[in-house]
Design a protein around this motif. Sequence first.
Motif, short mmCIF file in Angstrom:
data_model
loop_
_atom_site.label_atom_id
_atom_site.label_comp_id
_atom_site.label_asym_id
_atom_site.label_seq_id
_atom_site.Cartn_x
_atom_site.Cartn_y
_atom_site.Cartn_z
N GLY A 98 1.00 -80.39 -11.34
CA GLY A 98 -0.08 -79.57 -11.88
C GLY A 98 0.10 -78.08 -11.69
O GLY A 98 -0.68 -77.29 -12.20
N LEU A 100 2.51 -74.64 -11.93
CA LEU A 100 3.66 -74.10 -12.66
C LEU A 100 4.28 -72.87 -12.01
O LEU A 100 5.22 -72.29 -12.55
CB LEU A 100 3.24 -73.77 -14.10
CG LEU A 100 2.69 -74.95 -14.90
CD1 LEU A 100 2.18 -74.49 -16.26
CD2 LEU A 100 3.76 -76.04 -15.06
N HIS A 101 3.75 -72.44 -10.87
CA HIS A 101 4.28 -71.24 -10.23
C HIS A 101 5.62 -71.54 -9.56
O HIS A 101 5.71 -72.48 -8.77
CB HIS A 101 3.30 -70.73 -9.17
CG HIS A 101 1.98 -70.31 -9.74
ND1 HIS A 101 0.96 -71.21 -9.98
CD2 HIS A 101 1.51 -69.10 -10.13
CE1 HIS A 101 -0.09 -70.55 -10.49
NE2 HIS A 101 0.23 -69.28 -10.59
N ASP A 102 6.63 -70.74 -9.87
CA ASP A 102 7.93 -71.06 -9.26
C ASP A 102 8.69 -69.88 -8.66
O ASP A 102 9.81 -70.05 -8.17
CB ASP A 102 8.83 -71.81 -10.24
CG ASP A 102 9.30 -70.95 -11.40
OD1 ASP A 102 8.86 -69.79 -11.51
OD2 ASP A 102 10.11 -71.44 -12.20
N GLY A 104 8.02 -67.97 -5.94
CA GLY A 104 8.15 -68.12 -4.50
C GLY A 104 9.04 -69.31 -4.14
O GLY A 104 9.90 -69.22 -3.26
N SER A 146 5.96 -76.63 -2.62
CA SER A 146 5.27 -75.36 -2.79
C SER A 146 4.04 -75.57 -3.66
O SER A 146 4.07 -76.37 -4.60
CB SER A 146 6.23 -74.35 -3.46
OG SER A 146 5.59 -73.11 -3.69
N THR A 150 -5.23 -73.54 -5.20
CA THR A 150 -6.02 -74.33 -4.26
C THR A 150 -6.25 -75.73 -4.84
O THR A 150 -6.36 -76.70 -4.09
CB THR A 150 -7.38 -73.65 -3.99
OG1 THR A 150 -7.94 -73.21 -5.22
CG2 THR A 150 -7.23 -72.46 -3.08
N ALA A 179 1.08 -69.52 -1.21
CA ALA A 179 0.03 -68.57 -0.81
C ALA A 179 -1.24 -69.21 -0.21
O ALA A 179 -1.73 -68.73 0.81
CB ALA A 179 -0.31 -67.66 -1.98
N ALA A 195 5.70 -72.83 6.52
CA ALA A 195 6.29 -71.50 6.67
C ALA A 195 5.60 -70.54 5.71
O ALA A 195 5.33 -70.90 4.57
CB ALA A 195 7.79 -71.53 6.38
N ALA A 198 9.75 -67.03 2.53
CA ALA A 198 11.02 -67.67 2.23
C ALA A 198 11.99 -67.64 3.41
O ALA A 198 12.72 -68.60 3.66
CB ALA A 198 11.66 -67.00 1.01
#
Length: 210
Positions: A98, A100-102, A104, A146, A150, A179, A195, A198
């Motif tokens: 769900g 799509l942020h990649d 980081g 990752s 939320t 985040a 962590a 990175a």
Amino acid sequence: SATIQEIYTGVVEGDRDQVVEAVQQALNEGDSAETILKQGMMAAMGEVGRLFEEGEYFVPELLVAARAMQGGMDILRPLLVAEDVEPVGKIVIGTVKGDLHDIGKNLVSMMMQGAGFEVTDLGTDVAPEKFVDAVKTSGANLVAMSALLTTTMANMPATIAAFDQAGIRDKVKIMIGGAPVTDQFAQKIGADGYAPDANQAARLALSLIA
Ligand code: B1M
């Protein structure tokens, strides 16, 4: 050698062309892919991580360093396989279902490669079963998830549950980040570690397999 030094400064300064050229030259001069990786790239990523931690480098500098390293890795990867260089460990990484942020996640992946891990990157929107399948096929001993939303954080415990269900939860260490993710959340869902960035992710990965 002077050429290895060029690879090192190329990565630290984020100069992709310099890294690609110098890697090619080092190979021509007879350096092994392993030497180039360890003395050039990994040493440089260590320095990049240090500069990031000291507040001298920020995300943009990490991104260009990662891009420069990627340029060199594209040349080295097939050679490392041919040289049979043992990775320090195998990691399956992805952004959870769900989500799509990649950006980081890609940085984390690069720092892990910089630390000597073989990384299987499943990309974004990765379903729990896909993590499980990838571990089965790659023999990875570490799973890295990752999440930037939320709403998608809930897919982290869902993925851990999938490993439980598949009966291989005890075969892997599972680490999480992103985040909105916290150490407290990691403990609550039964992950093995969290962590915040990175650089620390690569260090955590090393400590989890030690
Ligand atoms: Co979106 N987005 N986004 N977004 N986006 C955020 C995350 C958001 C905080 C922005 C905001 O509203 N202020 C917000 C989330 C709110 C929330 O859930 N609390 C948000 C939202 C709402 C959305 C959409 C829902 C927007 C919409 O469509 N209405 C949508 C969702 C799409 C989806 O995923 N299904 C969406 C879409 C997008 C884009 C596609 C436009 C784009 C992503 C492009 C891409 O990644 N290829 C995007 C972006 C770029 C952002 C922001 C602006 C930047 C994220 C980023 O790349 N940061 C972000 C706001 C913000 O964070 N300022 C935002 C840089 C990156 C280096 O940092 O990813 O945190 P980060 O990674 C760090 C650490 O977190 C850590 O290490 C990295 C480097 O040090 N880390 C790990 C990350 N993963 C780790 C794993 C580890 C360990 C450490 O171990 C495994």
